[in-house]
Write an enzyme that holds these catalytic residues in place. Structure first.
Site, PDB file in Angstrom:
ATOM      1  N   CYS A  69       0.839  -1.201   0.000  1.00 36.44           N
ATOM      2  CA  CYS A  69       0.000   0.000   0.000  1.00 36.44           C
ATOM      3  C   CYS A  69       0.868   1.242   0.000  1.00 36.44           C
ATOM      4  O   CYS A  69       2.099   1.169   0.050  1.00 36.44           O
ATOM      5  CB  CYS A  69      -0.932   0.019   1.217  1.00 36.44           C
ATOM      6  SG  CYS A  69      -0.052   0.253   2.775  1.00 36.44           S
TER       7      CYS A  69
ATOM      8  N   CYS B 247       3.359   1.648   2.777  1.00 36.88           N
ATOM      9  CA  CYS B 247       4.604   0.905   2.549  1.00 36.88           C
ATOM     10  C   CYS B 247       5.612   1.782   1.799  1.00 36.88           C
ATOM     11  O   CYS B 247       6.802   1.804   2.114  1.00 36.88           O
ATOM     12  CB  CYS B 247       4.340  -0.356   1.728  1.00 36.88           C
ATOM     13  SG  CYS B 247       3.291  -1.575   2.521  1.00 36.88           S
TER      14      CYS B 247
ATOM     15  N   ASP C  96       9.917  30.750 -29.838  1.00 36.26           N
ATOM     16  CA  ASP C  96      11.063  31.109 -30.660  1.00 36.26           C
ATOM     17  C   ASP C  96      10.639  30.908 -32.121  1.00 36.26           C
ATOM     18  O   ASP C  96       9.743  30.105 -32.405  1.00 36.26           O
ATOM     19  CB  ASP C  96      12.239  30.199 -30.306  1.00 36.26           C
ATOM     20  CG  ASP C  96      13.450  30.469 -31.181  1.00 36.26           C
ATOM     21  OD1 ASP C  96      13.773  31.639 -31.398  1.00 36.26           O
ATOM     22  OD2 ASP C  96      14.051  29.495 -31.670  1.00 36.26           O
TER      23      ASP C  96
ATOM     24  N   ASP D  33      14.706  25.793 -28.841  1.00 38.25           N
ATOM     25  CA  ASP D  33      15.490  24.620 -29.230  1.00 38.25           C
ATOM     26  C   ASP D  33      16.218  23.998 -28.055  1.00 38.25           C
ATOM     27  O   ASP D  33      16.869  22.972 -28.188  1.00 38.25           O
ATOM     28  CB  ASP D  33      16.469  24.962 -30.355  1.00 38.25           C
ATOM     29  CG  ASP D  33      17.498  26.005 -29.951  1.00 38.25           C
ATOM     30  OD1 ASP D  33      17.611  26.296 -28.746  1.00 38.25           O
ATOM     31  OD2 ASP D  33      18.198  26.522 -30.843  1.00 38.25           O
TER      32      ASP D  33
ATOM     33  N   ASP E 145      18.334  28.979 -26.620  1.00 47.16           N
ATOM     34  CA  ASP E 145      17.378  29.700 -25.780  1.00 47.16           C
ATOM     35  C   ASP E 145      17.446  29.239 -24.328  1.00 47.16           C
ATOM     36  O   ASP E 145      16.467  29.345 -23.590  1.00 47.16           O
ATOM     37  CB  ASP E 145      15.956  29.476 -26.316  1.00 47.16           C
ATOM     38  CG  ASP E 145      15.801  29.904 -27.753  1.00 47.16           C
ATOM     39  OD1 ASP E 145      16.126  31.058 -28.046  1.00 47.16           O
ATOM     40  OD2 ASP E 145      15.376  29.093 -28.583  1.00 47.16           O
TER      41      ASP E 145
END
Length: 735
Positions: free
Chosen positions: A13, A16, A423, A622, A626
């Site tokens: 669960c 755990c 861009d 890219d 940038d």
């Protein structure tokens, strides 16, 4: 620091998962640890000088769980363990129901027969000792380490119900002498185990479906390769390959590694990596990627990247890490889960005491029944599964649609974006210039065209490459030219047959004392207004031709931008190009916000300005040029094609060059976050409503008391319903 993701075994669960996470974090040398219950994985960052994976594994084993740390075939070992676990649950579930059905039948029909209690006892014992043994073993391990989990609740509830029933079976006079009926609840103990096991079985099955996307990606990897050696060709497993090996790829086979074509040629289907549906021709010195499919030809490749270093492996690893990451919203559920079991046990004790206080010994059975129901109906699993299952499916769905999401934070935040900065080059446009128009002032002959091609082939200018591609498509052949000279900022000159030829800008044309005919001047002005680059070609002081070049807008850009604007998202164009070019592109695409002549630092400032206006900004670029702007943005998105993607920079990578994927990614984020919220809502509401009903809240109002058997069924259903709701993402349209 070393960061690694390894499978965790024996978790039952969400509590755990928290236990493993906290234990690993407490180890000296561990920087961070995150456990994902949905994927059953641990992502740990640690200092190898202070600790090791083996020490981490030992610590996890000490609290009752296990790690798969073997480097080779780690996924296979996990898959095998999960299959064995599933088969074990299946076997125990079937056995539990075979025994529980007659147990239930006896308890509802002939329970007053003298022998009925003893038969129910015999039916219940194997359910507890065989079918439910894992709950008691795990609960004992947790108790030894002063912890508790879902197994603790199941164990307490069934043991209490069984021991009370056993006492009443052996010593019924204890109650009859007091004028009370000695009730037994064997069917409750048995049916709790049966329902919980059924829930676990369904949950396990559903969780396997949530990871289908990563399995598809991993399925792209072939298992063997044809290695070429001095002794001939032999089939070998992938794990023995190394860079520099020569490998043959036969028709219809998957490429086993990233490499360079050594000899032969064929067409290769790269759609699974790049998203492009048309097979790509591969010849000598062309690059091929692992997982792509060879068509009809045969070729050999020199391996450059093998094993975990291939592009496909990087994508698989990225998706796995993303699916294992935690969204900010999950922290609330994790915090609650860590206190959940102790609080439920306290509520169960209070329920028992209140019933006895109100009704005395006459209500002892009700008190016990209600306390058991509280223990059973409470479910931390639903809370623990609410976020990770939706994230797994969402991130996997993204990968199937060529959208790589780096982590849960990115997926959760993308839906908040109300401003996108694009861009221009490579994002809105193709990313490489092309000839869009030509005007010949003199009828071209073979010599003129061949000289132009030969001159441009010698130039390193980006526009020269576009001119070269344009001329080669006309099947022009180069010739030998001499006296090549490059004039910075202007163009180039060459000589052929004692004649001087030149190619360059309008400035160069003016310096060659060339005058343009009046008829072409309006066209030149229009080209300039459109932001197109102009290349002039002349011989001596005569102009021969004029070419317009531009970076073409992608076919998908206009639709993609229009789709984003319809969603109420503000679009900004940010480019280093001049104002003319920026305006021209913006006008064609309906973009009103433009920033031209932008340097990397000014791009970052532009993002910061938008954020100061309370905009939640996504930057699309890219991922390299940038990088400052991408780092500043709230969500960073890189565009690329497989080999070019900047995975280490952007939060989200769109593998193909199709900008419409951006709209899909936002839709996917919105759908995923909506389902996460639905899951958390129902998980919280289930426990908020279920626990008081189990405690007997409705009894004084309408005489309804929840049987522990139905409480266990409700608990099992809550976990399964959360997973099934998450699986809806697999079929929801994200266009």
């Amino acid at each position: 620091m070393e960061k690694i993701t390894v499978p965790v075994l024996e978790m039952s669960c969400a509590v755990c998962a928290n236990n493993v996470e906290n234990e690993v974090r407490s180890i000296p040398g561990v920087d961070s640890a995150t456990v994902n219950f949905a994927t059953n994985t641990l992502t740990v960052s640690f200092d190898p000088k202070k600790t090791s994976l083996l020490q981490i594994k030992s610590a996890v084993q000490a609290i009752g769980y296990d790690l798969v740390i073997e480097e080779n075939n780690r996924e296979k070992i996990q898959e095998k363990a999960e299959k064995q676990h599933y088969q074990s649950i299946k076997k125990r579930t079937i056995a539990a129901w075979i025994l529980s059905i007659p147990l239930m039948g006896i308890s509802m029909t002939i329970m007053h027969q003298n022998w009925a209690n003893w038969v129910m006892l015999l039916l219940t014992l194997p359910i507890l000792l065989f079918c439910g043994q894992s709950f008691y073993i795990n609960a004992w391990k947790q108790f030894r380490h002063k912890s508790a989990n879902m197994d603790t609740l199941v164990s307490l509830s069934t043991i209490i119900a069984f021991l009370f029933s056993l006492f009443n079976t052996i010593y019924p006079d204890f109650w009859t002498k007091r004028g009370l009926e000695p009730h037994v609840y064997y069917e409750a103990a048995g049916m709790i185990i049966a329902f919980v096991l059924l829930g676990k079985l369904m949950e396990s099955k559903a969780k396997n479906n949530t990871s289908s996307a990563i399995k598809k990606l991993m399925g792209l990897q072939p298992q063997t390769a044809h290695l070429l050696t001095t002794e001939g060709e032999k089939e070998v497993p992938l794990n023995i390959l190394k860079p520099g090996d020569l490998i043959r790829v036969k028709p219809g086979e998957k490429v086993p590694v990233d490499g360079i074509v050594f000899d032969g040629n064929s067409y290769v289907d790269e759609s699974m990596i790049s998203g492009e549906p048309i097979p790509v021709e591969k010849q000598s010195k062309d690059k091929v990627l692992a997982g792509t499919i060879n068509q009809k030809g045969t070729f050999s490749i020199t391996a450059t990247q093998v094993g975990t270093q291939t592009i496909l492996s990087q994508i698989v690893r990225m998706v796995q890490e993303a699916q294992g990451s935690k969204a900010p919203v999950q922290r609330i559920a994790d915090k609650i889960s860590s206190y959940f079991v102790p609080i439920v046990i306290i509520i169960a004790i209070i329920t028992f005491i209140v019933w006895l206080f109100v009704g005395g010994n006459d209500f002892f059975s009700y008190a016990l029944l209600s306390a058991v129901s509280v223990l059973v109906i409470a479910c931390p699993c639903a809370l623990g599964l609410a976020t990770p299952t939706a994230l797994m499916v969402g991130i996997g769905r993204g990968a199937e649609n060529h959208i790589l999401i780096k982590d849960a934070f990115a997926l959760e935040n993308l839906c908040k974006v109300n401003c996108i900065v694009l861009d221009k080059t490579g994002t809105i446009t193709q990313g490489h210039p092309a000839v869009t128009a030509e005007i010949w002032l003199q009828t071209p002959d073979t010599e003129m065209l061949s000289v132009l091609l030969s001159a441009e082939q010698k130039s390193e200018h980006p526009l020269a490459l576009a001119m070269t591609d344009f001329l080669l498509k006309k099947e022009i052949q180069p010739i030998s030219v001499t006296s090549f000279q490059s004039l910075t900022g202007q163009g180039i000159t060459v000589e052929y047959n004692k004649n001087s030829f030149w190619v360059g800008s309008l400035k160069m044309a003016a310096e060659q004392t060339t005058t343009f005919p009046e008829s072409v001047k309006p066209v030149l002005k229009q080209w300039q207004n459109d932001g197109q680059s102009i290349v002039c070609y002349g011989k001596q002081n005569r102009i021969l031709a004029i070419f317009a070049l531009s970076d073409p807008i992608k076919e998908s850009s206009k639709y993609a931008i229009s789709s984003l604007q319809k969603k109420g998202i503000e679009i900004h164009l940010l480019t280093g190009d001049n104002r003319h070019t920026a305006n021209s592109v913006a006008l064609k695409l309906g973009i009103k916000n433009i920033q031209a002549d932008a340097l990397p630092s000014s791009k970052e400032e532009y993002i910061k300005t938008l954020q100061n206006k309370k905009k939640f900004v996504a930057m699309v670029g890219d991922g390299i040029n940038d990088s400052q702007a991408l780092a500043r943005a709230d969500v960073s998105i890189a565009m690329g094609k497989g080999t070019d993607i900047a995975m280490d920079v952007a939060m989200i990578t769109l593998i193909t060059s199709d900008l419409s994927l951006l709209s899909k990614a936002i839709n996917l984020s919105r759908r995923t976050v909506r389902i996460i919220r639905e899951n958390l809502f129902w998980a919280f509401i289930y426990n908020i409503i279920g626990i008081p009903i189990a405690a007997g809240l409705l009894y004084p109002i309408c005489g309804i008391l929840l049987n522990p058997m139905w409480a266990s069924a409700a608990m099992a259903f809550s976990s399964v319903s959360v997973v099934l709701n998450s699986l809806r993402l697999k079929w929801i349209k994200i266009n």
